[in-house]
Every structure is written in structure tokens, then in C-alpha cells.
Design an enzyme around this catalytic site. Structure first.
Site, PDB file in Angstrom:
ATOM      1  N   SER A  68      -5.200  -5.152  14.416  1.00  0.00           N
ATOM      2  CA  SER A  68      -4.292  -6.255  14.742  1.00  0.00           C
ATOM      3  C   SER A  68      -4.812  -7.066  15.918  1.00  0.00           C
ATOM      4  O   SER A  68      -5.546  -6.564  16.762  1.00  0.00           O
ATOM      5  CB  SER A  68      -2.904  -5.717  15.089  1.00  0.00           C
TER       6      SER A  68
HETATM    7  N1  SAH Z   1      -1.888  -0.420  13.940  1.00  0.00           N
HETATM    8  C1  SAH Z   1      -3.170  -0.976  13.524  1.00  0.00           C
HETATM    9  C2  SAH Z   1      -3.027  -2.039  12.478  1.00  0.00           C
HETATM   10  C3  SAH Z   1      -3.113  -1.503  11.150  1.00  0.00           C
HETATM   11  S1  SAH Z   1      -2.999  -2.646   9.817  1.00  0.00           S
HETATM   12  C4  SAH Z   1      -3.917  -1.488  14.728  1.00  0.00           C
HETATM   13  O1  SAH Z   1      -3.685  -1.044  15.813  1.00  0.00           O
HETATM   14  O2  SAH Z   1      -4.778  -2.308  14.590  1.00  0.00           O
HETATM   15  C5  SAH Z   1      -1.677  -1.879   8.932  1.00  0.00           C
HETATM   16  C6  SAH Z   1      -1.951  -0.521   8.357  1.00  0.00           C
HETATM   17  O3  SAH Z   1      -0.787  -0.089   7.665  1.00  0.00           O
HETATM   18  C7  SAH Z   1      -3.070  -0.471   7.333  1.00  0.00           C
HETATM   19  O4  SAH Z   1      -4.038   0.440   7.744  1.00  0.00           O
HETATM   20  C8  SAH Z   1      -2.380  -0.020   6.044  1.00  0.00           C
HETATM   21  O5  SAH Z   1      -3.182   0.822   5.243  1.00  0.00           O
HETATM   22  C9  SAH Z   1      -1.192   0.715   6.596  1.00  0.00           C
HETATM   23  N2  SAH Z   1      -0.060   0.879   5.678  1.00  0.00           N
HETATM   24  C10 SAH Z   1       0.425  -0.007   4.777  1.00  0.00           C
HETATM   25  N3  SAH Z   1       1.500   0.504   4.142  1.00  0.00           N
HETATM   26  C11 SAH Z   1       1.710   1.749   4.657  1.00  0.00           C
HETATM   27  C12 SAH Z   1       2.665   2.781   4.411  1.00  0.00           C
HETATM   28  N4  SAH Z   1       3.637   2.650   3.495  1.00  0.00           N
HETATM   29  N5  SAH Z   1       2.567   3.925   5.137  1.00  0.00           N
HETATM   30  C13 SAH Z   1       1.595   4.086   6.068  1.00  0.00           C
HETATM   31  N6  SAH Z   1       0.660   3.138   6.328  1.00  0.00           N
HETATM   32  C14 SAH Z   1       0.714   1.986   5.645  1.00  0.00           C
END
Ligand code: SAH
Length: 218
Positions: A68
Site C-alpha cells: 500500500s
Molecule cells: N497490508 C498490505 C497491503 C496488502 S494488499 C501492506 O502493508 O502493504 C491487500 C492484501 O489483501 C492482498 O495481499 C490480498 O491477497 C489480501 N486479501 C484479499 N482478500 C483477502 C481475504 N478475504 N482474506 C485475507 N487476505 C485477503
């Protein structure tokens, strides 16, 4: 990971500039800014892209997912009002950068990621760079009833609606921060659990997250 974890002056300087930029963009919580100033974001990038690590931009981390944008991480974290010792559920571990920010603020973190490759990688990397969280692989759209209640819940993927399960898993006085909308754009929503039956909802700015995929999601 193929590269070494080194925190050079260049990266330290980049981090200081990033903190100042976030302050200018409106992030006011000094503890959140201090956490951004501490976590080496370049550790989540391949060494080739270290020069991108302290720009205020999202970046691809593999498996079609992104780390992010720092502003978004700071924005969501500020809304959580983390207190030392808070039990926090993070849905969407990704590379674990947000996880580290929560840990810097003294939270006890449960974090769940649905993509196994990311889960495995992050579970290995974080302890290696000095951060200890509880990692889980699976669908977090239903929250994690086993470890509830949580003081705070943060969803780092865009949801079509607020899953009821998450509200139930909040402690009274707890806060849920979740981006809600369609696949193109979402509004940041915060929900404060005032009592077992009462909630206060606030709808804030627009963001664009990768979709929350699962049983109670897309
Ligand atoms: N928190 C991260 C951003 C991750 S992007 C950071 O610090 O940069 C969002 C993430 O959510 C992705 O890796 C995606 O695979 C995950 N995701 C999407 N749907 C999900 C679900 N139902 N349960 C767990 N993870 C999920």
C-alpha cells in the site's frame, strides 16, 4: 529473498523525507509518523527498486498484489487510534509493511492473508527483520472468530460491504477501519462499537485498494 537487509543513510534519509511529506499531506498523529520513520520500507522491495521505497506510491509485490501507499497506511493507522497492548486483527497481510507499523505502535497483531505464497514469504521475512506477529493463511472476510474479540480491526483490501462478522468480533469501544465500495474506488469507513448493539459509522475519503476476495466479500 535474495538481497540483504541493510539500512543505509540513503534509505534513512528517504524515510525522514517521507515522514515530512505525510505530515504535509495531513497525517498528524506523531506516533504514527514515528512508526513510519522507523520501519525500513525498502526491506519489502527487491534491491533493484530501493529507490522507489520512500516515494509515496503503492508498488507491486508479486501475486498481483501491491504494498500500500505510505499515505494510505498512515491514514488507516491513524484512524485505528492504537494503544499499546491493543489486540489488532489485520485482514490482508500482503508483504507485512502495515503489520510492522502496527507492531511499532505496541499492538499485538493477528494478521491473515488469503494468498499462500505471500503468507509464507511474509511469515519468514518479518521475524527476520525483527517483527513478531501471529500469521494466518485463509479467508479473512469473516474475521477470525477464534481470537476475538479484537480492540481494533483493519481491512487492507476493498470490500463491497461491511461484513457483520467483523462487527461481532470487535470489543466494545473497539474500532473497525475498512475501505468499502466497488472495484474501482472505495470510501474509508470507520465503525466504533459503542455497545453490544450500537455502532457509530463515519465515511471518509476515497481510495483504491485491491479487492477483498472471499465468502463475505467479492
Ligand atoms: N497490508 C498490505 C497491503 C496488502 S494488499 C501492506 O502493508 O502493504 C491487500 C492484501 O489483501 C492482498 O495481499 C490480498 O491477497 C489480501 N486479501 C484479499 N482478500 C483477502 C481475504 N478475504 N482474506 C485475507 N487476505 C485477503
Amino acid at each position: 529473498m535474495a538481497y540483504k537487509y541493510i539500512d543505509n543513510y540513503r534509505e534513512q534519509g528517504g524515510r525522514k523525507q517521507l515522514v515530512e511529506l505525510l505530515r504535509k499531506k495531513g497525517i498528524a498523529d506523531e506516533q504514527v509518523l514515528a512508526a513510519i520513520g522507523k520501519v525500513p520500507r525498502h526491506y519489502f522491495f527487491d534491491e533493484t527498486f530501493w529507490n522507489q521505497a520512500y516515494k509515496d506510491i503503492a508498488f507491486p509485490i508479486g501475486e498481483g498484489q501491491t504494498i500500500s501507499q505510505p499515505y494510505t497506511v498512515a491514514y488507516q493507522t491513524e484512524l485505528l487510534h492504537i494503544r499499546k497492548g491493543d489486540t489488532v486483527l489485520e485482514i490482508g497481510t500482503g508483504c507485512g509493511y502495515q503489520t510492522c507499523i502496527l507492531l511499532e505502535l505496541g499492538a499485538k497483531v493477528y494478521t491473515i492473508e488469503r494468498q499462500e505464497k505471500l503468507y509464507i514469504r511474509t511469515k519468514q521475512v518479518l521475524p527476520h527483520i525483527g517483527y513478531k506477529a501471529n500469521f494466518f493463511c485463509g479467508d479473512g472476510s469473516k474475521g477470525m472468530p477464534k481470537y476475538a474479540p479484537f480492540n481494533k480491526i483493519i481491512v487492507t483490501a476493498g470490500a463491497p460491504f461491511v461484513p457483520e462478522d467483523m462487527l461481532q468480533q470487535l470489543a466494545v469501544g473497539g474500532i473497525l477501519v475498512i475501505p468499502v465500495g466497488d472495484e474501482q474506488s472505495q470510501k474509508m469507513v470507520t465503525i466504533l462499537k459503542v455497545s453490544d448493539t450500537d455502532y457509530e459509522k463515519v465515511v471518509l475519503d476515497t481510495f483504491r485498494f485491491v479487492p477483498l476476495v472471499g465468502d463475505r466479500a467479492w
